[in-house]
Write a protein that holds these residues in place. Structure first.
Motif, short mmCIF file in Angstrom:
data_model
loop_
_atom_site.label_atom_id
_atom_site.label_comp_id
_atom_site.label_asym_id
_atom_site.label_seq_id
_atom_site.Cartn_x
_atom_site.Cartn_y
_atom_site.Cartn_z
N GLU A 18 0.80 -1.22 0.00
CA GLU A 18 0.00 0.00 0.00
C GLU A 18 0.84 1.27 0.00
N ALA A 19 2.16 1.16 -0.21
CA ALA A 19 3.02 2.35 -0.19
C ALA A 19 2.52 3.37 -1.20
N GLY A 20 2.54 4.63 -0.79
CA GLY A 20 2.05 5.70 -1.64
C GLY A 20 0.54 5.76 -1.68
N ALA A 35 -10.42 -8.34 14.06
CA ALA A 35 -9.36 -7.61 13.35
C ALA A 35 -8.74 -8.51 12.29
N SER A 36 -8.49 -7.94 11.12
CA SER A 36 -7.90 -8.73 10.04
C SER A 36 -6.38 -8.75 10.15
N PRO A 37 -5.74 -9.80 9.61
CA PRO A 37 -4.27 -9.81 9.57
C PRO A 37 -3.71 -8.59 8.84
N ARG A 38 -4.42 -8.13 7.84
CA ARG A 38 -3.95 -6.96 7.10
C ARG A 38 -3.95 -5.72 7.99
N LEU A 39 -4.96 -5.56 8.84
CA LEU A 39 -4.98 -4.43 9.77
C LEU A 39 -3.76 -4.47 10.68
N LEU A 40 -3.43 -5.65 11.19
CA LEU A 40 -2.28 -5.77 12.08
C LEU A 40 -0.99 -5.39 11.36
N ARG A 41 -0.85 -5.84 10.12
CA ARG A 41 0.35 -5.50 9.36
C ARG A 41 0.44 -4.00 9.10
N LEU A 42 -0.67 -3.40 8.77
CA LEU A 42 -0.68 -1.96 8.49
C LEU A 42 -0.33 -1.15 9.74
N LEU A 43 -0.88 -1.54 10.88
CA LEU A 43 -0.57 -0.81 12.12
C LEU A 43 0.91 -0.92 12.45
N ALA A 44 1.49 -2.08 12.18
CA ALA A 44 2.90 -2.29 12.52
C ALA A 44 3.84 -1.56 11.58
N ARG A 45 3.42 -1.34 10.32
CA ARG A 45 4.39 -0.91 9.33
C ARG A 45 4.09 0.40 8.61
N ASP A 47 3.70 4.31 7.69
CA ASP A 47 4.50 5.48 8.07
C ASP A 47 3.75 6.37 9.05
N VAL A 48 2.44 6.51 8.83
CA VAL A 48 1.60 7.33 9.71
C VAL A 48 0.28 6.60 9.94
N GLY A 94 5.47 8.93 -1.24
CA GLY A 94 5.62 7.47 -1.32
C GLY A 94 5.32 6.75 -0.02
N GLY A 95 4.85 7.47 1.00
CA GLY A 95 4.56 6.83 2.27
C GLY A 95 3.17 6.23 2.33
N THR A 96 2.93 5.49 3.41
CA THR A 96 1.63 4.86 3.65
C THR A 96 0.98 5.53 4.84
N VAL A 97 -0.22 6.04 4.64
CA VAL A 97 -1.00 6.64 5.72
C VAL A 97 -2.23 5.79 5.96
#
Length: 298
Positions: A18-20, A35-45, A47-48, A94-97
């Motif tokens: 999901e970068a950018g 909570a989905s596995p994708r939510l956990l990954r997004l919270l961990a990684r 940028d904001v 290029g970050g992920t919010v």
């Protein structure tokens, strides 16, 4: 052996898919296991992480066993317009919010719409990590028709505004989903019974996916009476509440009801046969019967 989704990759791992992007990420509406596995990954990684309430975000992350890896910033109804471009500048670089609300899907009666609209204006990518939704959960549990429905948001607080608002919905044929606060639910159900009809089928869904989840189903008059009785007994309906109301029943007007419309059109210069044909087709009544009734009334 299945990997635990909470074992999210470290923030310095490969770039997020999901970068950018702005990612609208649904959070549990009650049960943290939703909570989905994708939510956990997004919270961990990400940028904001832009959160409606940063304290609730950190509490959720603790329950999920994940450490928020990026910067956490508040994003709520009072600052969402001013903060949108600040968040989108991160995306443009290029970050992920990730945008999260206190529960459920951002932008649905929660912050999120303005940053999405601004991202569209700037030509930046927006995606979502879908998940729990109180609207759809209540609709599915209600036992009412789900093929067509509307979401009407929160009921107006003041009695006069509420009555006018409900009056505008009285003829809505689709199932309606509404939000209401526990301290107003009894009065709102009574107003709904008065304006929409006490026999209109409905469901009151509270504390969805939580320990004390409860769904009450029945005519609006009965639901209003139960809410009033429970409030008087000190055991009122509590927690997050969704109300699902059946749409207005479809009725076919009688031929006699339509005669006045036909005659008004004739007086305005329209031919009788043309007026009858159009009115009968729109109302779904026999053209011959309407023509005979209009001639007799004339």
């Amino acid at each position: 052996m299945t990997a635990d989704p909470r074992d999210a990759p470290a923030p310095d791992a490969a770039p997020l898919p999901e970068a950018g992007s702005v990612v609208l990420a649904a959070t549990p509406i009650g049960n943290a296991e939703d909570a989905s596995p994708r939510l956990l990954r997004l919270l961990a990684r990400a940028d904001v992480v832009a959160a409606e309430d940063t304290r609730r975000l950190h509490a959720l992350a603790a329950r999920l066993g994940v450490t928020v890896g990026g910067r956490v910033t508040s994003y709520h109804e009072h600052n969402e317009t001013a903060r949108a471009d600040e968040l989108l500048d991160v995306v443009a670089g290029g970050g992920t919010v990730v945008v999260v609300s206190d529960a459920g899907m951002p932008a649905v009666s929660d912050p999120g719409y303005r940053v999405v609209a601004r991202a569209v204006e700037r030509g930046l990518r927006v995606t979502s990590a879908p998940g729990p939704s109180a609207v759809l959960t209540a609709l599915a549990l209600s036992g009412l028709p789900t093929d067509r429905f509307t979401f009407e948001g929160f009921v107006p607080r003041k009695a006069g505004e509420r009555s006018r608002w409900l009056g505008a919905l009285a003829a809505e044929p689709r199932t309606m989903v509404l939000f209401e606060a526990p301290h107003r639910i009894a009065a709102t159900l009574r107003a709904m019974a008065d304006v929409l009809g006490g026999d209109r089928p409905a469901a009151v869904c509270r504390e969805l996916t939580k320990t004390f989840e409860e769904t009450l189903r029945g005519p609006l008059a009965d639901l209003a009476a139960e809410a009033e009785e429970r409030a008087a007994a000190g055991d009122g309906l509590r927690g997050e509440i969704c109300v699902v109301v059946g749409g207005a029943p479809t009725t076919t007007p009688s031929v006699e009801d339509l005669v006045g419309e036909v005659l008004s059109r004739v007086e305005a210069g329209e031919r009788m046969k043309a007026a009858v044909a159009e009115v009968a087709a729109a109302a779904g009544v026999p053209k011959r019967d309407l023509y005979a009734a209009a001639l007799a009334a004339r």
